[in-house]
Scaffold this motif. Structure first.
Motif, PDB file in Angstrom:
ATOM      1  N   ARG A 174       0.857  -1.194   0.000  1.00  0.00           N
ATOM      2  CA  ARG A 174       0.000   0.000   0.000  1.00  0.00           C
ATOM      3  C   ARG A 174       0.887   1.237   0.000  1.00  0.00           C
ATOM      4  N   ALA A 175       0.280   2.375  -0.353  1.00  0.00           N
ATOM      5  CA  ALA A 175       1.005   3.645  -0.397  1.00  0.00           C
ATOM      6  C   ALA A 175       1.502   4.035   0.988  1.00  0.00           C
ATOM      7  N   GLU A 176       2.620   4.786   1.012  1.00  0.00           N
ATOM      8  CA  GLU A 176       3.193   5.251   2.281  1.00  0.00           C
ATOM      9  C   GLU A 176       2.280   6.221   3.016  1.00  0.00           C
ATOM     10  N   GLU A 177       1.572   7.043   2.253  1.00  0.00           N
ATOM     11  CA  GLU A 177       0.741   8.092   2.846  1.00  0.00           C
ATOM     12  C   GLU A 177      -0.637   8.110   2.218  1.00  0.00           C
ATOM     13  N   VAL A 178      -1.627   8.491   3.021  1.00  0.00           N
ATOM     14  CA  VAL A 178      -2.970   8.728   2.492  1.00  0.00           C
ATOM     15  C   VAL A 178      -3.502  10.026   3.095  1.00  0.00           C
ATOM     16  N   THR A 179      -4.054  10.871   2.236  1.00  0.00           N
ATOM     17  CA  THR A 179      -4.721  12.089   2.695  1.00  0.00           C
ATOM     18  C   THR A 179      -6.219  11.859   2.550  1.00  0.00           C
ATOM     19  N   LEU A 180      -6.911  12.057   3.653  1.00  0.00           N
ATOM     20  CA  LEU A 180      -8.353  11.795   3.711  1.00  0.00           C
ATOM     21  C   LEU A 180      -9.111  13.055   4.052  1.00  0.00           C
ATOM     22  N   LYS A 181     -10.303  13.165   3.468  1.00  0.00           N
ATOM     23  CA  LYS A 181     -11.275  14.168   3.903  1.00  0.00           C
ATOM     24  C   LYS A 181     -12.346  13.358   4.621  1.00  0.00           C
ATOM     25  N   TYR A 182     -12.667  13.716   5.847  1.00  0.00           N
ATOM     26  CA  TYR A 182     -13.614  12.935   6.639  1.00  0.00           C
ATOM     27  C   TYR A 182     -14.246  13.807   7.721  1.00  0.00           C
ATOM     28  N   MET A 183     -15.284  13.260   8.341  1.00  0.00           N
ATOM     29  CA  MET A 183     -15.924  13.887   9.497  1.00  0.00           C
ATOM     30  C   MET A 183     -15.554  13.081  10.734  1.00  0.00           C
ATOM     31  N   ASP A 184     -15.413  13.768  11.866  1.00  0.00           N
ATOM     32  CA  ASP A 184     -15.233  13.046  13.127  1.00  0.00           C
ATOM     33  C   ASP A 184     -16.613  12.723  13.700  1.00  0.00           C
ATOM     34  N   GLU A 185     -16.645  12.170  14.913  1.00  0.00           N
ATOM     35  CA  GLU A 185     -17.923  11.744  15.496  1.00  0.00           C
ATOM     36  C   GLU A 185     -18.860  12.921  15.796  1.00  0.00           C
ATOM     37  N   ASN A 186     -18.325  14.139  15.815  1.00  0.00           N
ATOM     38  CA  ASN A 186     -19.149  15.337  16.024  1.00  0.00           C
ATOM     39  C   ASN A 186     -19.483  16.038  14.709  1.00  0.00           C
ATOM     40  N   PHE A 187     -19.211  15.357  13.610  1.00  0.00           N
ATOM     41  CA  PHE A 187     -19.453  15.856  12.255  1.00  0.00           C
ATOM     42  C   PHE A 187     -18.692  17.143  11.955  1.00  0.00           C
ATOM     43  N   ARG A 188     -17.504  17.252  12.545  1.00  0.00           N
ATOM     44  CA  ARG A 188     -16.573  18.310  12.148  1.00  0.00           C
ATOM     45  C   ARG A 188     -15.722  17.753  11.012  1.00  0.00           C
TER      46      ARG A 188
END
Length: 195
Positions: free
Chosen positions: A120-134
């Motif tokens: 797998r790739a060394e790095e991954v950049t993610l766009k996501y929400m945390d449990e508080n939808f931030r």
């Protein structure tokens, strides 16, 4: 509540999961139950499809890997992501994968007793929400990035064995068949596909 882990062969593991909204019914309880299920199964990550929910939600605790390492293991390798994270990911979408592909011996709660070296790739950049939808956009690497990519595959209807060569998958055929038939023993609750 501890959910049974969905076993290889169940169709939910091949569905592309859907984004959810903050008013998803019982979300806080579901997240709490996912942590409980993951720890009861000795996992370091768990995706909602693995508990029969086709939604873009997964939890990761790479901190326990570092907490359980002995001093020799720590000295052996430079871990850029130490001391790890404990994080909820909702509606995650990959922005970018970067770096060289590197091998790591992976397993999966839905495919017990099979471990293989996966690149797998060394790095991954993610766009996501945390449990508080931030909303967050963040880059992960090391073992943490690896676990995230593994769990991300689950919400995209993929499994770690999909990264193997066709020959390697064929050689695992009998073991995979046994899992889908429920002809396997594990020390956590599993839900096998209906025959």
């Amino acid at each position: 509540m501890i959910f049974p882990i969905i076993a290889y062969g169940h169709p939910v593991l091949r569905e592309v999961a859907k984004d959810i909204t903050p008013d998803y019914p019982g979300l806080d309880k579901l997240i709490e139950d996912m942590w409980e299920t993951m720890y009861a199964s000795n996992g370091v990550g768990l995706a909602a499809p693995q508990i029969n929910k086709s939604i873009r939600l997964f939890v990761v605790d790479s901190a326990q890997i570092f907490a359980n390492m002995d001093d020799d293991e720590r000295k052996e390798t430079d871990y850029p992501d130490a001391p790890g994270i404990k994080q909820v990911f909702i509606n995650a979408h990959i922005v970018e994968e970067a770096g060289e592909d590197w091998p790591y011996n992976e397993g999966c709660l839905s495919i017990p007793k099979i471990r293989e070296d996966i690149y797998r790739a060394e790095e991954v950049t993610l766009k996501y929400m945390d449990e508080n939808f931030r909303e967050h956009t963040k880059t992960f690497d090391g073992v943490t990035g690896r676990i995230i990519l593994h769990e991300y595959d689950h919400i995209d209807g993929k499994l770690f064995i999909d990264h193997l060569s066709p020959l390697k998958r064929k050689l695992l055929g009998r073991k995979l068949n046994d899992i889908s038939k429920g002809a396997i023993r594990v020390d956590y609750k599993m839900l096998f596909p209906k025959k």
